[in-house]
Motif scaffolding. Structure first.
Motif, PDB file in Angstrom:
ATOM      1  N   GLY A  92       4.450   1.339   6.122  1.00 16.85           N
ATOM      2  CA  GLY A  92       3.834   0.089   6.164  1.00 16.85           C
ATOM      3  C   GLY A  92       4.089  -0.828   5.012  1.00 16.85           C
ATOM      4  O   GLY A  92       3.618  -2.017   5.186  1.00 16.85           O
ATOM      5  N   GLY A  93       4.703  -0.403   3.872  1.00 10.71           N
ATOM      6  CA  GLY A  93       5.076  -1.295   2.809  1.00 10.71           C
ATOM      7  C   GLY A  93       3.516  -1.888   2.193  1.00 10.71           C
ATOM      8  O   GLY A  93       2.729  -0.963   2.361  1.00 10.71           O
ATOM      9  N   THR A  94       3.900  -2.952   1.702  1.00 15.71           N
ATOM     10  CA  THR A  94       2.566  -3.627   1.082  1.00 15.71           C
ATOM     11  C   THR A  94       1.294  -4.151   1.947  1.00 15.71           C
ATOM     12  O   THR A  94       0.569  -4.481   1.411  1.00 15.71           O
ATOM     13  N   ASN A  95       1.537  -3.450   3.137  1.00 17.07           N
ATOM     14  CA  ASN A  95       0.574  -3.893   4.144  1.00 17.07           C
ATOM     15  C   ASN A  95      -0.480  -2.901   4.144  1.00 17.07           C
ATOM     16  O   ASN A  95      -1.367  -2.806   5.016  1.00 17.07           O
ATOM     17  N   ARG A  96      -0.018  -1.774   3.508  1.00 18.31           N
ATOM     18  CA  ARG A  96      -1.019  -0.749   2.731  1.00 18.31           C
ATOM     19  C   ARG A  96      -1.339  -0.764   1.451  1.00 18.31           C
ATOM     20  O   ARG A  96      -0.436  -1.234   0.635  1.00 18.31           O
ATOM     21  N   LEU A  97      -2.533  -0.166   1.022  1.00 22.57           N
ATOM     22  CA  LEU A  97      -2.665   0.046  -0.477  1.00 22.57           C
ATOM     23  C   LEU A  97      -1.502   0.611  -1.176  1.00 22.57           C
ATOM     24  O   LEU A  97      -0.890   1.580  -0.733  1.00 22.57           O
ATOM     25  N   THR A  98      -1.419   0.213  -2.515  1.00 24.28           N
ATOM     26  CA  THR A  98      -0.357   0.855  -3.238  1.00 24.28           C
ATOM     27  C   THR A  98      -0.858   1.347  -4.591  1.00 24.28           C
ATOM     28  O   THR A  98      -1.902   0.931  -4.977  1.00 24.28           O
ATOM     29  N   LYS A  99      -0.133   1.878  -5.293  1.00 20.65           N
ATOM     30  CA  LYS A  99      -0.532   2.354  -6.841  1.00 20.65           C
ATOM     31  C   LYS A  99      -0.338   1.163  -7.640  1.00 20.65           C
ATOM     32  O   LYS A  99      -1.739   0.876  -8.253  1.00 20.65           O
ATOM     33  N   ASN A 100       0.247   0.044  -7.530  1.00 24.15           N
ATOM     34  CA  ASN A 100       0.109  -1.409  -8.013  1.00 24.15           C
ATOM     35  C   ASN A 100      -1.119  -2.091  -7.704  1.00 24.15           C
ATOM     36  O   ASN A 100      -1.532  -2.571  -8.609  1.00 24.15           O
ATOM     37  N   ALA A 101      -1.618  -1.936  -6.388  1.00 25.19           N
ATOM     38  CA  ALA A 101      -2.671  -2.723  -6.032  1.00 25.19           C
ATOM     39  C   ALA A 101      -4.052  -1.914  -6.843  1.00 25.19           C
ATOM     40  O   ALA A 101      -4.997  -2.626  -7.306  1.00 25.19           O
ATOM     41  N   ALA A 102      -4.090  -0.439  -6.978  1.00 23.17           N
ATOM     42  CA  ALA A 102      -5.113   0.362  -7.487  1.00 23.17           C
ATOM     43  C   ALA A 102      -4.990  -0.300  -9.050  1.00 23.17           C
ATOM     44  O   ALA A 102      -5.934  -0.399  -9.814  1.00 23.17           O
TER      45      ALA A 102
END
Length: 648
Positions: free
Chosen positions: A206-216
Motif C-alpha cells: 500500500g506504500g505510504t498510504n499506510r503507516l510507516t517507520k518514518n511516520a512513527a
C-alpha cells in the motif's frame, strides 16, 4: 454500568466494528468473525489495523484538511468560535454521541484488544502469513494507540493510562479512570511509538498510504516537542505536574533529546520536495513538486509525504475540497498572517530596504515575498501550466467576499494550498490525495528543539543546515542571521512573539515564524500557540483581512457590486470607520454579535478542554457528591454543567 464502561472499555469489542467497509483505503475485512477465529492471519491483522485509522483527512463538503487552521490568527471564517469569548465555552453535561465525547475510550479499547490478543498468539507462532507483514501490522496498532493518547494529551493533559481491556466491574473501572500526570502520559506515548518504530516497515503493502517507520519517527518528534515546550512555557502553573516526583528540567531535557533524535532520523534521510516554480514566466507550475505534493492524486510519488490518504471516484471515495478551494470555502488568511511572511531578501516587510510593495491591492502583497505566500495564496487571472498545457484561472477578478458563507472568500486573501486542475469537476467530485505527515515538519521540530535547548539564543549545526534548506526552497536568502538582525519584535503582530506574556528572543521567534509559514493551512497553529503559551496576552485582538477601503472598494463599485457598510442587517462589509481593512466580525452591529468592538480575548482555562459532568457522576461515591470522583476537572473549569470557566 453499561453507560460508563463505554468510556473505559467497549463491551461490544473491536470485532463489531469490522463489519463495515473501511473509509480509509476502501478495504473490507471478513464478515461473521468470532474472537476464536479472527486475528489469526496477516490479512486479519491488516484489516483490523486499517479500521482503526482515525486521522484528519478530506471529508465531505468543504475545504477538508485545509480548513484545520480556521479560528486561529492564521485563518478566519465567517463566524467566530466561542473559544475567543470567555464564558461562552461551557462545560457539557454529556454528549449525544459517545464518539463525539473527547473522553471516549472506544479507539483505545480497540487497540488494547488487538495487542493483548495478537501479541501472545504471535509469540507462540499462532499468526499465519508473512512474518514481516505481521510485525508491521502490530506496529501500526502501537502507533494508533499512541496517536489516540496524543489526542487525549493535547485535549486534557493528565489522562488515565490503560494498557489492557478491563472487566465490567465498577470498582475496577473507577480505579482505572484515575488521571495520570501529563509527563507520564507523554512518556507512555513515546514508549508505544518506539515499539512501532521497531516493528514498522518503510515499504509496506500500500506504500505510504499506510503507516510507516518514518511516520512513527515524525510522530515521536511531534509528541516530544509538544510536551517539552508545554512543560517549559507553562512552568509553575496548574497546567504542569507538581510534587517531589516531578523535575521539570529533567523532563524537558528528556523530551527535547527524544525530539531531536526522532526528527533527525527523518530529516537526514528524506529530502524536501523541490520548488521549481518559474516566476519570470508569470505562471504557476502545477507539476512543481512542492506545489503538487499537496494536490496530486497519487502522493506515493512525493517522498516528502510520509503518509497520506488515497481517493478513488470510481469507488465512491471522493471529496469536495477542490471545488471549495476554488471559490473561497468560507475561509481566508488574516492580514496579520500575510504580514508575517518575509521578503525574498530575508527582511521583514517593515525593515528598511525590504522593497515591500504595500497592501493597497492583494497582488501587491505577494510581490517579492516568501514563495510560500506566492504559491499558496490565490492570485486572480494567473496562468497555471501542466506540461505543455496552460489553464487560465477563471476566478472572478475580485475576491468574492460577498458570496454566501459556504463559498465566501472571507478576508479577501484566499487559500490555495491543495489546489489542482480538478476544479472543473462537480463540487463533490475531487480525488486529490490528502497529506497527513510530511518530512518538512521533522526539519522544523529539530530546529525548534535545538533552540529551546539553548534558551533561544543559538541552534546547533544540524539545525542550521535544516533551516537553510527550508529557506532556500521558499526562495528566501539562506542566511537566517539577515532576518534576525532586521527583526523588531515590537513591530511583529504575531502572537508567537510571546510566551507567558514575555517576549522570546528574535532567533526563537523567527523559528516560530518559519514554522507558521511552512505549515500554513495544515492544522498546527492552535496547538503550537497553546504549547508555547502564546495566548496569555490576547486581549481584544480583532481579525482583519485585505485592505478594502484605500483602493479596492473602487474596483468592486466599478464591477457593479454594492458595498453596504452601515452596520445594519443588510451590511455586507465592515465600515471604513472601523478600519481600512475588512473586519469579518464587524460587518453587522447588533446585540447577538459578541465580537463587535471587542475582538478575540483569551481565557486561561481554554488551554485545556473541560471534562463532561457525566464522567464525574460515573466515578463519584455512592453519595453522588461529584467532588468525590476519582477524576478531577481541568484548571479553571467548574464541575457544573452549562457553566463557563473562571475568568480572571
Amino acid at each position: 454500568m453499561k453507560a460508563f464502561n463505554k468510556y473505559i472499555l467497549l463491551l461490544a469489542g473491536g470485532l463489531t466494528l469490522l463489519s463495515s467497509c473501511n473509509d480509509f483505503l476502501d478495504k473490507m475485512p471478513q464478515d461473521a468473525v468470532t474472537p476464536d477465529t479472527y486475528l489469526r492471519t496477516a490479512d486479519d491483522l491488516a484489516a483490523y489495523a486499517l479500521k482503526q485509522y482515525n486521522f484528519s483527512t478530506h471529508q465531505g463538503a468543504g475545504l477538508g484538511i485545509w480548513a484545520a487552521d480556521n479560528h486561529t490568527d492564521n485563518q478566519i471564517t465567517s463566524s467566530y468560535s466561542s473559544r475567543w469569548i470567555p464564558g461562552e465555552w461551557k462545560v457539557p453535561d454529556h454528549y449525544n454521541k459517545d464518539s463525539d465525547d473527547p473522553w471516549y475510550f472506544g479507539n483505545i479499547y480497540n487497540c488494547n484488544y488487538f495487542l493483548q490478543t495478537v501479541i501472545p498468539r504471535f509469540e507462540k507462532g499462532g499468526i499465519t502469513g508473512d512474518e514481516k507483514s505481521v510485525k508491521h501490522y502490530i506496529g501500526e496498532v502501537y502507533f494508533l494507540r499512541a496517536w489516540n493518547y496524543f489526542d487525549k494529551l493535547q485535549t486534557f493533559g493528565d489522562f488515565p493510562i490503560i494498557k489492557e481491556t478491563l472487566p465490567d466491574q465498577s470498582d475496577v473501572l473507577v480505579a482505572a479512570s484515575k488521571r495520570q500526570p501529563r509527563h507520564l502520559v507523554a512518556r507512555f506515548i513515546l514508549e508505544d511509538l518506539d515499539k512501532a518504530i521497531d516493528l514498522l516497515s518503510d515499504n509496506p503493502v500500500g506504500g505510504t498510504n499506510r503507516l510507516t517507520k518514518n511516520a512513527a519517527y515524525l510522530a515521536k518528534s511531534r509528541v516530544a516537542l509538544y510536551e517539552a515546550s508545554w512543560e517549559k512555557y507553562h512552568a509553575n502553573t496548574a497546567f504542569v505536574p507538581k510534587g517531589a516526583d516531578y523535575n521539570a528540567q529533567t523532563e524537558i531535557s528528556f523530551f527535547l533529546a527524544q525530539c531531536k533524535e526522532a526528527a533527525a532520523a527523518v530529516a537526514d534521510k528524506v529530502q524536501l520536495a523541490v520548488n521549481n516554480h518559474t516566476w519570470s514566466a508569470g505562471a504557476t507550475k502545477m507539476s512543481n513538486p512542492y506545489f503538487a505534493q499537496f494536490s496530486a492524486q497519487d502522493l506515493n510519488a512525493y517522498p516528502e509525504i510520509l503518509f497520506w490518504r488515497d481517493y478513488d471516484i470510481d469507488k465512491g471515495l471522493k471529496h469536495s475540497t477542490g471545488f471549495y478551494l476554488r471559490v473561497g470555502g468560507n475561509s481566508g488568511f488574516s492580514r496579520q498572517f500575510v504580514e508575517t511572511f518575509l521578503m525574498q531578501n530575508g527582511l521583514p516587510i517593515y525593515a528598511s530596504g525590504s522593497e515591500y510593495k504595500g497592501d493597497k491591492y492583494v497582488d501587491d502583497t505577494r510581490q517579492g515575498r516568501d514563495e510560500r505566500l506566492q504559491l499558496f495564496m490565490m492570485k486572480r487571472n494567473e496562468v497555471y501550466t501542466e506540461g505543455k498545457v496552460n489553464f487560465v484561472d477563471t476566478l472572478p477578478k475580485l475576491p468574492d467576499v460577498l458570496a454566501k458563507e459556504e463559498s465566501r472568500c472571507v478576508t479577501g486573501y484566499q487559500l490555495r494550498k491543495g489546489l489542482s486542475n480538478e476544479w472543473s469537476r462537480g463540487y463533490d467530485e475531487s480525488s486529490e490525495g490528502s497529506p497527513i505527515f510530511r518530512a518538512a515538519e521533522a526539519y522544523l521540530n529539530y530546529i525548534e528543539a535545538s533552540a529551546i535547548e539553548n534558551n533561544g539564543n543559538s541552534i546547533d549545526a544540524k539545525a542550521q543546515g535544516y533551516w537553510k534548506q527550508l529557506r532556500k526552497r521558499a526562495g528566501i536568502v539562506e542566511d537566517y542571521q539577515v532576518t534576525i538582525a532586521a527583526t523588531d519584535l515590537s513591530k511583529e503582530s504575531d502572537w508567537a512573539v510571546y510566551s507567558a506574556g514575555v517576549q522570546v528572543t528574535p532567533l526563537l521567534y523567527n523559528i516560530r515564524r518559519e514554522r507558521r509559514c511552512e505549515l500554513m493551512e495544515e492544522g498546527f497553529r492552535m496547538n503550537d500557540l497553546k504549547r508555547w503559551r502564546a495566548l496569555d496576552q490576547v486581549k481584544g485582538w480583532m481579525p482583519e483581512g485585505f485592505n478594502l477601503w484605500d483602493s479596492m472598494y473602487k474596483k468592486y463599485t466599478e464591477a457593479g457590486f454594492l458595498l453596504i457598510s452601515n452596520g445594519s442587517d443588510k451590511s455586507n462589509v465592515s465600515s471604513a470607520d472601523r478600519s481600512k481593512y475588512l473586519r469579518p466580525y464587524e460587518i453587522i452591529n447588533k446585540s447577538t454579535n459578541l465580537m463587535y468592538g471587542k475582538g478575540y480575548k483569551w481565557c486561561e482555562a481554554h488551554y485545556l478542554s473541560p471534562i463532561a459532568i457525566k464522567h464525574f457522576r460515573n466515578t463519584a461515591s455512592s453519595t453522588g457528591d461529584l467532588s468525590s470522583s476519582t477524576i478531577y476537572q481541568n484548571p479553571g473549569w467548574p464541575i457544573v454543567a452549562d457553566q463557563g470557566p473562571t475568568v480572571k
